[in-house]
Design a protein around this motif. Sequence first.
Motif, mmCIF file in Angstrom:
data_model
loop_
_atom_site.group_PDB
_atom_site.id
_atom_site.type_symbol
_atom_site.label_atom_id
_atom_site.label_comp_id
_atom_site.label_asym_id
_atom_site.label_seq_id
_atom_site.Cartn_x
_atom_site.Cartn_y
_atom_site.Cartn_z
ATOM 1 N N ILE A 187 -3.872 -40.253 65.600
ATOM 2 C CA ILE A 187 -2.351 -39.637 65.840
ATOM 3 C C ILE A 187 -1.374 -40.316 64.919
ATOM 4 O O ILE A 187 -0.587 -39.910 64.452
ATOM 5 C CB ILE A 187 -2.140 -40.223 67.105
ATOM 6 N N PHE A 227 1.935 -37.774 64.845
ATOM 7 C CA PHE A 227 2.941 -38.332 65.696
ATOM 8 C C PHE A 227 4.092 -37.927 65.177
ATOM 9 O O PHE A 227 5.175 -37.598 65.937
ATOM 10 C CB PHE A 227 2.719 -39.739 65.849
ATOM 11 N N LEU A 233 2.705 -40.062 72.701
ATOM 12 C CA LEU A 233 2.285 -38.807 72.221
ATOM 13 C C LEU A 233 2.118 -37.745 73.199
ATOM 14 O O LEU A 233 2.909 -36.674 73.159
ATOM 15 C CB LEU A 233 1.023 -38.617 71.532
#
Length: 174
Positions: free
Chosen positions: A31, A43, A90
């Motif tokens: 991420i 992200f 997230l």
Amino acid sequence: MLFNLNKAIEILERTPDTLTSMLDGLSDEWINNNEGEETWSPFDVIGHLIHGEKTDWLVRTELILSDKTDKKFPEFDRFAQFEESKGKTLSQMLNEFKILRKNNLEVLQSKNITVEDLNKTGVHPTFGDVTLKQHLSTWVAHDLGHIAQISRIMAKQYRDDVGPWRAFLPILDR
């Protein structure tokens, strides 16, 4: 394929679920890693998409369709997500994006946009006069571009580990 609002919505409505399926529940390395200095992580891309839902696509669509004489688009801050995403997970951001997109598409569909409407114009700060058709087409291409970007970012995490197969994986060198 020529622009068709219903076909555009087919992509726009799927983007949140596509991104959730790709990203939700992955480890931080997937991420938060990016492609190098001054590039975005998955992200960051989700934060950028959220900011666009709040300040770009529907706002500019409504301006184009309005009776206002000044149809100059407000500037879009392509980096606002760095501040706006602070402290969020997230999963929270994917959920926020899904809700915003759903609401924006409901409003868009309620406009009952005609072929005449698609030819109405607004004034982009860089490009000058742009049509609603161009703006909505860009929304779709923008989504698909960021899905591809996220895939590329993630693929590059194994760029050096694929060995000789790198020759067959052009995504690793884009």
